[in-house]
Design a protein around this motif. Structure first.
Motif, PDB file in Angstrom:
ATOM      1  N   ALA A  25     -14.180   4.337 154.829  1.00  0.00           N
ATOM      2  CA  ALA A  25     -15.152   3.277 154.554  1.00  0.00           C
ATOM      3  C   ALA A  25     -14.554   2.249 153.595  1.00  0.00           C
ATOM      4  O   ALA A  25     -15.155   1.873 152.591  1.00  0.00           O
ATOM      5  N   PRO A  30     -18.274  -0.678 155.785  1.00  0.00           N
ATOM      6  CA  PRO A  30     -19.707  -0.348 155.703  1.00  0.00           C
ATOM      7  C   PRO A  30     -20.608  -1.490 156.158  1.00  0.00           C
ATOM      8  O   PRO A  30     -21.627  -1.263 156.827  1.00  0.00           O
ATOM      9  N   THR A  40     -23.108   4.973 158.390  1.00  0.00           N
ATOM     10  CA  THR A  40     -21.737   5.146 157.918  1.00  0.00           C
ATOM     11  C   THR A  40     -21.131   6.422 158.495  1.00  0.00           C
ATOM     12  O   THR A  40     -19.942   6.465 158.826  1.00  0.00           O
ATOM     13  N   TYR A  43     -20.030   5.720 161.961  1.00  0.00           N
ATOM     14  CA  TYR A  43     -18.830   4.885 161.941  1.00  0.00           C
ATOM     15  C   TYR A  43     -17.607   5.702 161.581  1.00  0.00           C
ATOM     16  O   TYR A  43     -16.510   5.436 162.051  1.00  0.00           O
ATOM     17  N   ARG A  44     -17.785   6.713 160.756  1.00  0.00           N
ATOM     18  CA  ARG A  44     -16.668   7.603 160.425  1.00  0.00           C
ATOM     19  C   ARG A  44     -16.261   8.447 161.628  1.00  0.00           C
ATOM     20  O   ARG A  44     -15.083   8.737 161.824  1.00  0.00           O
TER      21      ARG A  44
END
Length: 107
Positions: A25, A30, A40, A43-44
Motif C-alpha cells: 500500500a 490506497p 485495501t 487491492y493487496r
C-alpha cells in the motif's frame, strides 16, 4: 531471442513493482483502491496476483518457446477436408468412404 528475453524481463519487472506497491500500500495505491471501489485488502490480493504473474513470466524468460507441441494436431485438422453432411447428419453418398479393394487377400 535477446529481444524477447529483455521484453519478458521488462514485463516481469513492471508486474513485480506494481504488485509489491499494491501489497505494501505504497504511495497513491490506497487512493487508487478507493477510486476503483476496492478495499485495501482486495487491492493487496490483486497485488499478490500481479506478483505471482511476474514470477511466472520471469521463470519463462530463459526458456525457448515450445515449437512442436501443438504442431501435429494443427496440421492434422488443417489438412482434413470438410465432408458435407445431409440434413439427417449423415455423410452424403458422394463423400461416403469407399472400401479398399481386397484383391488377392481373400485367397
Amino acid at each position: 531471442m535477446i529481444l524477447s528475453a529483455s521484453l519478458t524481463c521488462f514485463i516481469a519487472l513492471i508486474f513485480a513493482l506494481l504488485g509489491v506497491a499494491k501489497i505494501l500500500a505504497l504511495g497513491p495505491m490506497p487512493e487508487l483502491a478507493a477510486h476503483g471501489s476496492f478495499t485495501t485488502a482486495a487491492y493487496r490480493v490483486i497485488g499478490g496476483l500481479e506478483l505471482a504473474g511476474a514470477i511466472g513470466v520471469g521463470r519463462r524468460a530463459d526458456q525457448t518457446p515450445p515449437r512442436g507441441d501443438m504442431r501435429g494436431p494443427d496440421r492434422l485438422v488443417s489438412r482434413t477436408p470438410r465432408q458435407p453432411l445431409t440434413r439427417s447428419g449423415r455423410l452424403s453418398a458422394a463423400t461416403r468412404p469407399v472400401s479398399e479393394p481386397t484383391a488377392g487377400l481373400a485367397d
